[in-house]
Design a protein around this motif. Structure first.
Motif, short mmCIF file in Angstrom:
data_model
loop_
_atom_site.label_atom_id
_atom_site.label_comp_id
_atom_site.label_asym_id
_atom_site.label_seq_id
_atom_site.Cartn_x
_atom_site.Cartn_y
_atom_site.Cartn_z
N SER A 216 -11.21 14.40 0.20
CA SER A 216 -11.22 14.18 -1.24
C SER A 216 -9.83 13.78 -1.70
O SER A 216 -8.82 14.09 -1.06
N ALA A 217 -9.78 13.10 -2.84
CA ALA A 217 -8.52 12.65 -3.42
C ALA A 217 -8.64 12.67 -4.93
O ALA A 217 -9.73 12.83 -5.49
N GLU A 218 -7.50 12.52 -5.62
CA GLU A 218 -7.49 12.55 -7.07
C GLU A 218 -8.02 11.26 -7.68
O GLU A 218 -8.37 11.23 -8.85
N TYR B 221 0.82 -1.21 0.00
CA TYR B 221 0.00 0.00 0.00
C TYR B 221 0.86 1.26 0.00
O TYR B 221 1.86 1.35 0.71
N LYS B 222 0.45 2.24 -0.78
CA LYS B 222 1.13 3.54 -0.85
C LYS B 222 0.19 4.63 -0.32
O LYS B 222 -1.00 4.63 -0.65
N ALA B 223 0.75 5.52 0.48
CA ALA B 223 -0.05 6.63 1.01
C ALA B 223 -0.65 7.45 -0.13
O ALA B 223 -0.06 7.55 -1.22
N MET B 224 -1.81 8.05 0.12
CA MET B 224 -2.53 8.80 -0.90
C MET B 224 -2.59 10.28 -0.53
O MET B 224 -2.78 10.63 0.64
N LYS B 225 -2.41 11.14 -1.53
CA LYS B 225 -2.55 12.58 -1.29
C LYS B 225 -4.03 12.91 -1.12
O LYS B 225 -4.84 12.65 -2.01
N MET B 226 -4.37 13.47 0.04
CA MET B 226 -5.75 13.79 0.35
C MET B 226 -5.90 15.24 0.77
O MET B 226 -5.02 15.81 1.40
N LYS B 227 -7.04 15.82 0.41
CA LYS B 227 -7.44 17.12 0.94
C LYS B 227 -8.44 16.84 2.07
O LYS B 227 -9.47 16.22 1.83
#
Length: 300
Positions: free
Chosen positions: A264-266, A176-182
């Motif tokens: 939210s995320a991309e 698992y890779k961390a995700m960029k989140m707002k």
């Protein structure tokens, strides 16, 4: 003599690998000496418990029992929100996490009798995008991916349910890779690579992991546990403490009490909602205080 209460037992026959069905003769025996109406319903598909619960709750006040795992509880919850009916929980799944926050000690001991004789108490619930409700924990990121993997292992009859989550942990953390989140926590916005976020009404998930030690079911707040992107070594160091609820104070874990959160995320994120997995790219999660009556089992 006047019949005082309707008791609706919704049983998921697949939960606990079929062990829930043992409650049918026990319920019938119990109500031989109780002058109250009871009905037993078996679920047949995903979402069926919601349909059954809504059908009875809309007819008038009753006590609706969820006999299954946390997913069954969530389905029943979504069928009775906004009605006068109360939710009773007979833990019969592999996780049984919500009930751990509700009852201290041995929650299985005489649980059916104690719940039938229990009393109602108002608790908070969470709402996602004004349409999906949860009562325990909604989580995003690594832990949702682990829960998704655990469901796969639980379907293997040769793998014990308690081992399924552990197997998924060790499989998932390596890929698992961390995700960029707002992330908007009430009025505070953050944009960062995030490993996971747990939005907690109850304290436990994953079959007894005390992820939110300070969460309360009736304080009007979520407890947020958020972990930023950290190394595999730090994940392995964090997990044993998280299982025991001893991770408060660690710099890797950030805790906050909030009433609203927006994420939210991309790309699509896996959400673990009371043990059920869905995919969302954006979500607004709101606290609804004292929104549901839950039956508290009588003390032993």
């Amino acid at each position: 003599m006047v019949i005082e209460m309707r008791h609706i037992f919704i049983i998921n026959p697949k939960a606990g690998k079929g062990k829930t069905l043992k409650y049918i003769p026990i319920i019938k025996e119990k109500f031989m000496n109780i002058n109250e109406e009871y009905i037993i319903e078996l679920t047949e598909k995903v979402g069926h418990a919601t349909e059954i619960a809504r059908r009875y709750a809309e007819k008038g006040k009753c006590r609706i029992y969820a006999i299954g795992g946390d997913g069954t509880i969530n389905e029943v919850l979504n069928g009775i929100v906004g009605t006068d009916s109360s939710l009773a929980v007979i833990p019969s799944g592999s996780g049984n996490d919500f009930v751990r926050s509700m009852i201290s000690g041995n929650f299985r001991k005489n649980i059916l009798t104690r719940t039938i004789n229990g009393t109602d108490k108002a608790v908070d619930i969470g709402c996602i995008d004004h349409e999906r409700y949860f009562i325990n924990i909604a989580s995003i990121g690594l832990d949702a991916e682990i829960a998704y993997g655990a469901q796969y292992f639980k379907r293997k009859r040769w793998i014990p349910s308690k081992l399924a989550y552990l197997l998924s942990v060790f499989v998932t953390i390596f890929k698992y890779k961390a995700m960029k989140m707002k992330i908007l926590l009430d009025s505070t916005q953050e944009i960062e690579n995030t490993l996971f976020i747990a939005i907690a009404n109850g304290k436990y998930y994953g079959g007894g992991i005390k992820i939110a030690p300070s969460a309360e079911l009736n304080d009007g707040y979520f407890e947020i546990c958020k972990v930023k992107n950290i190394s595999l070594f730090k994940i392995l160091m964090l997990m044993p403490r998280a299982i025991l609820g001893k991770h408060e104070g660690l710099k890797e874990a950030v805790f906050r009490k909030v009433k609203n959160i927006e994420v939210s995320a991309e790309r699509n994120m896996l959400f673990n909602i009371d043990g059920e997995i869905v995919q969302l790219k954006h979500a607004k999660i709101s606290m609804i205080p004292s929104a549901l009556n839950v039956v508290i089992p009588r003390s032993v």
